[in-house]
Design an enzyme around this catalytic site. Structure first.
Site, mmCIF file in Angstrom:
data_model
loop_
_atom_site.group_PDB
_atom_site.id
_atom_site.type_symbol
_atom_site.label_atom_id
_atom_site.label_comp_id
_atom_site.label_asym_id
_atom_site.label_seq_id
_atom_site.Cartn_x
_atom_site.Cartn_y
_atom_site.Cartn_z
ATOM 1 N N ASP A 89 -25.492 51.676 25.037
ATOM 2 C CA ASP A 89 -24.822 50.765 25.954
ATOM 3 C C ASP A 89 -23.405 50.509 25.423
ATOM 4 O OD1 ASP A 89 -24.454 48.627 27.893
ATOM 5 O OD2 ASP A 89 -24.829 47.245 26.234
ATOM 6 N N ASP A 91 -20.857 47.520 26.722
ATOM 7 C CA ASP A 91 -20.441 46.124 26.629
ATOM 8 C C ASP A 91 -21.385 45.319 25.748
ATOM 9 O OD1 ASP A 91 -18.252 45.600 29.051
ATOM 10 O OD2 ASP A 91 -19.621 47.255 29.442
ATOM 11 N N LYS A 223 -29.693 54.307 33.590
ATOM 12 C CA LYS A 223 -29.553 54.472 32.142
ATOM 13 C C LYS A 223 -30.743 55.239 31.571
ATOM 14 C CE LYS A 223 -26.492 50.666 30.906
ATOM 15 N NZ LYS A 223 -26.254 49.562 29.958
ATOM 16 N N ASP A 246 -28.248 45.754 24.576
ATOM 17 C CA ASP A 246 -28.457 44.317 24.364
ATOM 18 C C ASP A 246 -28.995 43.578 25.573
ATOM 19 O OD1 ASP A 246 -25.754 42.415 25.447
ATOM 20 O OD2 ASP A 246 -25.818 44.576 25.709
#
Length: 298
Positions: A89, A91, A223, A246
């Site tokens: 990921d 951000d 994803k 996250d």
């Protein structure tokens, strides 16, 4: 010894010592003497579980024994700890910011957009409609602001470049997958050194954001599908894959990987992932694979 527990502390404030390693070893059946990967930051303890179903019980024992100590641990089998595919990921994982929140600051709506981002990452609202709602608030913003945000506001997470450079030096294929925007992920992937990237496409007309994003949105299922695609095209076994993230939109990807790590993650994500990093930086993912500090690439 079939299994290994890797214990890692924050490299800026290392606390790992022989006493903590002894506490951890007492939780592990047939534990071998600890082996330092980087004193006093990271160490391995190899062991053989009492049964094939003992991993969860071992995890619980370790978490209870280490409660209150700023130490992360990763429990896994020895045979497949070195990974050949890494999917991350962007951000709040590979970078320290949420790009869309920084864009919103330029239209005076950062607090409003950040609140929606937080709810989406917690899994309280679905990612796709939350993204459409936030992008709509950016309508009319000059696309030039993106370059300004990248240059002035984006910082990579400690250990990010070392992680990618070290894994790529050993032949690992690396992919940055973002629920954010390709205008950011393309630049950040190059900055850190990823092989490739994926993300959402902002629609721009006459140099300004239209308030729309190209469909279909690259979200939670996308994803996971990206990880599966890279694994298939690279000919890599599921057990040889590592993923990190996250937020709630990362969870399917994390669970699909051979090792899915929740990095400074939302509570529900941290609880469900294979392992969690709450204290250390991203180099913890190298220690988890058995890399020693001397092997790190900058």
């Amino acid at each position: 010894m079939t299994h290994v527990v890797t214990l890692v502390s924050n490299s800026a404030r290392p606390v790992l010592d022989d006493e903590i390693l002894h506490i951890a070893a007492r939780c592990l059946p047939a534990a071998q003497p600890p082996q330092w990967l980087d004193h006093p930051i990271a160490a391995d303890i190899r062991f053989t579980p009492a049964s094939v179903d003992d991993d969860r019980a071992t995890d619980t024992r370790l978490r209870e024994a280490l409660a209150g100590i700023p130490i992360d641990f990763i429990l896994q089998t020895v045979a497949t700890r070195r990974k050949k595919l890494f999917v991350a990921d962007m951000d709040s994982t590979m970078i320290e910011q949420e790009c869309i929140d920084e864009l919103a600051d330029f239209v005076g709506l950062k607090a409003r957009v950040a609140a929606i981002t937080e709810r989406a990452m917690l899994g309280e609202i679905a990612f796709e409609p939350a993204l459409r709602e936030r992008v709509a608030l950016l309508r009319g913003l000059s696309a030039d602001v993106i370059t300004k945000v990248i240059g002035e506001r984006i910082t990579t997470t400690p250990g990010a470049r070392t992680l990618i450079q070290t894994m790529r030096a050993r032949g690992t294929f690396t992919a940055l997958v973002s629920g954010g925007f390709t205008l950011f992920s393309r630049e950040i992937a190059a900055m850190i050194g990823f092989d490739t990237y994926r993300g959402n496409v902002l629609i721009i007309e006459n140099g300004r954001l239209t308030g729309h994003v190209k469909e279909p949105i690259f979200g939670k299922s996308a994803k996971r599908e990206a990880l599966e695609f890279f694994r298939a095209t690279q000919g890599i076994a599921a057990s040889e894959t590592l993923a990190v993230g996250d937020g709630a939109n990362d969870l399917d990807m994390l669970l699909q990987a051979g090792l899915g790590i929740a990095f400074h993650a939302k509570p529900a994500v941290a609880a469900a992932a294979h392992a969690r990093i709450d204290h250390a930086d991203l180099t913890a993912l190298l220690y988890a694979q058995g890399y020693r500090r001397a092997e790190f690439q900058q």
